[in-house]
Design an enzyme around this catalytic site. Sequence first.
Site, PDB file in Angstrom:
ATOM      1  N   LYS A 182      -3.809  -6.335   2.282  1.00  0.00           N
ATOM      2  CA  LYS A 182      -4.045  -5.203   1.367  1.00  0.00           C
ATOM      3  C   LYS A 182      -3.838  -5.584  -0.104  1.00  0.00           C
ATOM      4  O   LYS A 182      -4.120  -4.763  -0.982  1.00  0.00           O
ATOM      5  CB  LYS A 182      -3.100  -4.045   1.725  1.00  0.00           C
ATOM      6  CG  LYS A 182      -3.158  -3.595   3.184  1.00  0.00           C
ATOM      7  CD  LYS A 182      -4.447  -2.890   3.481  1.00  0.00           C
ATOM      8  CE  LYS A 182      -4.547  -2.337   4.885  1.00  0.00           C
ATOM      9  NZ  LYS A 182      -3.643  -1.259   5.216  1.00  0.00           N
TER      10      LYS A 182
ATOM     11  N   THR B 265       0.300   1.218  10.002  1.00  0.00           N
ATOM     12  CA  THR B 265       1.511   0.497   9.559  1.00  0.00           C
ATOM     13  C   THR B 265       2.713   1.435   9.657  1.00  0.00           C
ATOM     14  O   THR B 265       3.783   1.055  10.155  1.00  0.00           O
ATOM     15  CB  THR B 265       1.330   0.010   8.098  1.00  0.00           C
ATOM     16  OG1 THR B 265       0.062  -0.624   7.991  1.00  0.00           O
ATOM     17  CG2 THR B 265       2.430  -0.954   7.704  1.00  0.00           C
TER      18      THR B 265
ATOM     19  N   GLY C  19      -0.797   6.426   9.090  1.00  0.00           N
ATOM     20  CA  GLY C  19      -1.571   5.207   9.321  1.00  0.00           C
ATOM     21  C   GLY C  19      -0.913   4.299  10.337  1.00  0.00           C
ATOM     22  O   GLY C  19       0.181   4.579  10.838  1.00  0.00           O
TER      23      GLY C  19
ATOM     24  N   GLU D 236      -0.180  12.978   0.894  1.00  0.00           N
ATOM     25  CA  GLU D 236       0.597  11.762   0.625  1.00  0.00           C
ATOM     26  C   GLU D 236       0.995  11.680  -0.844  1.00  0.00           C
ATOM     27  O   GLU D 236       2.106  11.243  -1.171  1.00  0.00           O
ATOM     28  CB  GLU D 236      -0.220  10.528   1.024  1.00  0.00           C
ATOM     29  CG  GLU D 236      -0.406  10.429   2.525  1.00  0.00           C
ATOM     30  CD  GLU D 236      -1.381   9.359   2.957  1.00  0.00           C
ATOM     31  OE1 GLU D 236      -1.274   8.905   4.110  1.00  0.00           O
ATOM     32  OE2 GLU D 236      -2.255   8.973   2.170  1.00  0.00           O
TER      33      GLU D 236
HETATM   34  C1  5RP Z   1      -3.930   7.380   5.070  1.00  0.00           C
HETATM   35  C2  5RP Z   1      -3.545   6.186   4.259  1.00  0.00           C
HETATM   36  C3  5RP Z   1      -3.004   5.018   5.013  1.00  0.00           C
HETATM   37  O1  5RP Z   1      -1.676   4.830   4.615  1.00  0.00           O
HETATM   38  C4  5RP Z   1      -3.845   3.809   4.677  1.00  0.00           C
HETATM   39  O2  5RP Z   1      -5.186   4.074   5.082  1.00  0.00           O
HETATM   40  C5  5RP Z   1      -3.335   2.552   5.383  1.00  0.00           C
HETATM   41  O3  5RP Z   1      -3.481   2.692   6.768  1.00  0.00           O
HETATM   42  P1  5RP Z   1      -3.130   1.522   7.783  1.00  0.00           P
HETATM   43  O4  5RP Z   1      -1.664   1.282   7.695  1.00  0.00           O
HETATM   44  O5  5RP Z   1      -3.579   2.074   9.127  1.00  0.00           O
HETATM   45  O6  5RP Z   1      -3.941   0.293   7.402  1.00  0.00           O
HETATM   46  O7  5RP Z   1      -3.654   6.163   3.064  1.00  0.00           O
HETATM   47  O8  5RP Z   1      -4.527   8.360   4.269  1.00  0.00           O
END
Ligand code: 5RP
Length: 239
Positions: free
Chosen positions: A128, A35, A33, A110
């Site tokens: 979040k 982050t 992702g 994951e």
């Molecule tokens: C991927 C995930 C990501 O960690 C989640 O969607 C957060 O993403 P981002 O940091 O782009 O907001 O679970 O499967």
Amino acid sequence: MKDTRSNPETKKLAGVQAARLIQDGMLVGIGTGSTIAFLIKELGRRVREEGIRITGVPTSFQSRLSCNQLGIPVREMQDCAALDLALDGADEVDPDLNVIKGGGGSQTREKIVAAMAREFVVVVDESKLVATLGAAFPIPVEVLPSGLAYVERAIRDLGASPALRIATSGKDGPVVTDNGQFILDVRFPPGTDLRAADERMHRIPGVLETGLFLDLAGKVVVGGGSADGPAVRTLMRAK
Ligand code: 5RP
């Protein structure tokens, strides 16, 4: 399926801070992702400039490619049974540090990586943090394509609404995961006991894994800010 409330600056703060949790010699799960992309960048800098020797275990093609580009040594997750640490982003985090993941469609890998780690740390910006999981973000469920129609029906029988995730660019039709499967984004009515619903979904033949990560995260690194400027805080799960 991504959340548009997020802020790249606060994601970066959290990602850079979380990269400091990685110590010399560690075998580290590296999530997926935007982050985690900041974390990988900082980790690459630490490998090059500080000379730390670590091995990353990426949870997706995306993270594997980024590690390769930045010179971070990697190992395939199928060759690992235990990790020192795993770091990953999330789509929602509740006050008990339970989490929804899978906005990027990688939740199955994951979850395996999180489960094999001695410590699982979630890295997010403050958008979040939610009071209740699933009120805004659906639960991503990875599904075997040949079981799609049956799984949709079985999920509807649980009182939920499944929606097949469709690619928004670069491909027509359904999103296909790194495992070659489909994703259903599943919404439950408000007040649903998600722990019980998760157990029921796991019993449906054709469901590979869900994006509900319950009792897995030990801490959450949160990037945010106030009138005093940017700040990172760490939330710890109650024992
Ligand atoms: C991927 C995930 C990501 O960690 C989640 O969607 C957060 O993403 P981002 O940091 O782009 O907001 O679970 O499967």
